[in-house]
Design an enzyme around this catalytic site. Structure first.
Site, PDB file in Angstrom:
ATOM      1  N   ARG A  36       0.823  -1.220   0.000  1.00  0.00           N
ATOM      2  CA  ARG A  36       0.000   0.000   0.000  1.00  0.00           C
ATOM      3  C   ARG A  36       0.850   1.261   0.000  1.00  0.00           C
ATOM      4  NH1 ARG A  36      -4.885  -2.239   3.703  1.00  0.00           N
ATOM      5  NH2 ARG A  36      -6.190  -2.846   1.937  1.00  0.00           N
ATOM      6  N   LYS A 199     -18.947 -14.854   4.719  1.00  0.00           N
ATOM      7  CA  LYS A 199     -20.325 -14.514   5.096  1.00  0.00           C
ATOM      8  C   LYS A 199     -21.213 -14.046   3.961  1.00  0.00           C
ATOM      9  CE  LYS A 199     -19.450 -13.084   9.817  1.00  0.00           C
ATOM     10  NZ  LYS A 199     -19.284 -11.894  10.635  1.00  0.00           N
ATOM     11  N   GLY A 352      -8.909  -7.365  -0.955  1.00  0.00           N
ATOM     12  CA  GLY A 352      -8.823  -8.315   0.154  1.00  0.00           C
ATOM     13  C   GLY A 352      -8.160  -9.627  -0.191  1.00  0.00           C
ATOM     14  N   GLY A 375     -14.504  -3.919  -0.015  1.00  0.00           N
ATOM     15  CA  GLY A 375     -15.808  -3.338   0.347  1.00  0.00           C
ATOM     16  C   GLY A 375     -16.156  -2.155  -0.537  1.00  0.00           C
TER      17      GLY A 375
HETATM   18  P1  AMP Z   1     -14.619 -12.547   3.653  1.00  0.00           P
HETATM   19  O1  AMP Z   1     -13.887 -11.551   4.507  1.00  0.00           O
HETATM   20  O2  AMP Z   1     -16.072 -12.665   3.951  1.00  0.00           O
HETATM   21  O3  AMP Z   1     -14.313 -12.400   2.175  1.00  0.00           O
HETATM   22  O4  AMP Z   1     -14.051 -13.969   4.095  1.00  0.00           O
HETATM   23  C1  AMP Z   1     -12.727 -14.369   3.939  1.00  0.00           C
HETATM   24  C2  AMP Z   1     -12.476 -15.559   4.820  1.00  0.00           C
HETATM   25  O5  AMP Z   1     -13.386 -16.595   4.498  1.00  0.00           O
HETATM   26  C3  AMP Z   1     -11.093 -16.141   4.666  1.00  0.00           C
HETATM   27  O6  AMP Z   1     -10.356 -15.890   5.833  1.00  0.00           O
HETATM   28  C4  AMP Z   1     -11.350 -17.634   4.468  1.00  0.00           C
HETATM   29  O7  AMP Z   1     -10.514 -18.465   5.249  1.00  0.00           O
HETATM   30  C5  AMP Z   1     -12.784 -17.795   4.929  1.00  0.00           C
HETATM   31  N1  AMP Z   1     -13.417 -18.968   4.310  1.00  0.00           N
HETATM   32  C6  AMP Z   1     -13.533 -19.241   2.998  1.00  0.00           C
HETATM   33  N2  AMP Z   1     -14.087 -20.443   2.819  1.00  0.00           N
HETATM   34  C7  AMP Z   1     -14.332 -20.957   4.029  1.00  0.00           C
HETATM   35  C8  AMP Z   1     -14.888 -22.190   4.502  1.00  0.00           C
HETATM   36  N3  AMP Z   1     -15.267 -23.140   3.659  1.00  0.00           N
HETATM   37  N4  AMP Z   1     -15.013 -22.356   5.840  1.00  0.00           N
HETATM   38  C9  AMP Z   1     -14.590 -21.400   6.688  1.00  0.00           C
HETATM   39  N5  AMP Z   1     -14.044 -20.222   6.314  1.00  0.00           N
HETATM   40  C10 AMP Z   1     -13.920 -20.008   5.001  1.00  0.00           C
END
Ligand code: AMP
Length: 394
Positions: A36, A199, A352, A375
């Site tokens: 960054r 999520k 991200g 985001g």
């Molecule tokens: P986000 O910030 O919502 O994009 O989520 C990213 C995170 O989702 C990463 O740290 C991944 O390790 C987690 N993730 C992706 N797939 C899975 C899964 N099958 N089970 C648990 N965590 C997950």
């Protein structure tokens, strides 16, 4: 109403407030990844060359306690900037103080000012007038180059520029906006989106907008299990947002009504528990037996998704396909990075983890655009604007 780039602003001898994203990972005061900082250099160098008197500002992490404050100082960033730019960086401990004003008066050519972590000031996130009025006292020109923060109505993003006449965006935001506008306005069909991550709840609103824009939405990561649960598929002990299953059902229905495709994994890599990679096995189909959890998409899903990605006119990707931080569970995510790199058309990675995966796989140069803000890029696609960018139009 037009959005000006820094190149259209008169900077010579002017006090320039330059909002950057210098939010780098730190460990014990050592910068772990200076991407960054490096990305911010062209805009800072341009302002130096044009003879601006510069006040840099950025947030760093999420300081909550006094202890956090010690660990989240911008001091290491000040030192790194000094080395890279060959200038003296004067770190102002209190962003809301009068110190910058005094320093600007006698600022030498080889000096720039850096305000300490903006989030040390409660008023930053609350967009308090008392804070941005202080900055407005000495700001003659305002430039925002912190795309990843531009969806937030904070004092340094929205409050201050509201009070400044001469304002615009730096090179990073200019590039982001140009690229994301291509997605919004262009007709690059078929347009496919790949969404993953933990999520559904974080991405509901973007999915709702995408219903109207995409031809195909492919879902992976833990998000997919909430969708599979909505179909009534067994997902074992996989991560699921039970209270969002009804929303997932609704989204599935809306895709159907519009005749759009919403694809979910057709096989998975599963383990008994996250820390037992030796128990890993592949499922035959989309269902996951009790006692197991999904940690990555399986080979059939990889194949299906990769083919669609390679043949699309435009791809937007946000969120990993599995727990890719663990190498045993990273195959799906890296395969998606490869598929994007192999698509000759428009390929955009929304910040991200997906950006990190593309970089780790060595494909950053082979995608059209890697956004600096996950985001922010999602919100821009959703709304066609961001508060921190709208406020600069004049
Ligand atoms: P986000 O910030 O919502 O994009 O989520 C990213 C995170 O989702 C990463 O740290 C991944 O390790 C987690 N993730 C992706 N797939 C899975 C899964 N099958 N089970 C648990 N965590 C997950």
């Amino acid at each position: 109403m037009a959005l000006k780039s820094i190149e259209e602003l008169d900077l010579k001898g002017k006090n320039l407030f330059l909002r950057l994203d210098l939010n780098v990972p730190l460990k014990n005061g050592v910068i772990k990844d200076d991407t960054r900082i490096l990305a911010a250099l062209p805009t800072i160098r341009y302002a130096i060359d044009k003879g601006a008197k510069i006040v840099l500002a950025s947030h760093l992490g999420r300081p909550k306690t006094e202890e956090d404050k010690k660990n989240l100082s911008l001091q290491p960033v000040a030192e790194r900037l000094g080395e890279l730019l060959n200038v003296e960086v004067l770190l102002v401990a209190e962003p809301s103080s009068d110190a910058p004003k005094a320093l600007l008066n006698g600022l030498k050519k080889n000096q720039i000012i850096l305000l300490e972590n903006l989030r040390f000031e409660e008023s930053e996130e609350k967009n308090k007038k008392s804070l941005f009025e202080k900055w407005a006292q000495y700001t003659e020109v305002y430039v925002n180059d912190a795309f990843g923060s531009s969806h937030r109505a904070h004092a340094s993003i929205v409050g201050l520029p509201q009070m400044v006449k001469t304002k615009g965006v730096g090179f990073l935001i200019k590039k982001e906006v140009d690229m994301l506008d291509k997605i919004l306005k262009g007709n690059h069909s078929p347009f496919v989106t790949l969404l993953g991550g933990a999520k559904v709840s974080d991405k509901i609103s973007v999915i709702e907008t995408l219903v109207n824009k995409v031809d195909t939405l492919m879902v992976g990561g833990a998000m997919a299990y909430t969708f599979l649960a909505a179909h009534g598929t067994n997902i074992g002990n996989s991560l699921v947002e039970k209270d969002k299953i009804h929303i997932a059902k609704d989204i599935i229905e809306r895709f159907k009504l519009r005749g759009k495709e919403l694809l979910l994994p057709i096989d998975h890599l599963i383990v008994e528990s996250f820390d037992k990679p030796h128990t890993a096995k592949l499922t035959d189909g989309e269902s996951i037996p009790d006692g197991f959890m999904g940690v990555d998409i399986g080979p059939k899903t990889i194949d299906t998704y990769a083919k669609i990605i390679k043949n699309s006119g435009m791809v937007f990707w946000n969120g990993p396909m599995g727990i890719f931080e663990t190498s045993d569970y990273s195959k799906g995510t890296f395969a998606m990075a490869k598929a994007l790199a192999e698509n000759p058309n428009l390929t955009i990675v929304g910040g991200g983890d997906s950006a990190a995966a593309v970089a780790m796989a060595g494909y950053s140069d082979q995608v059209t655009h890697v956004s600096t803000g996950g985001g922010a890029s999602l919100e821009y696609l959703e709304q066609g604007q961001l508060p921190g960018i709208e406020v600069l139009k004049c």
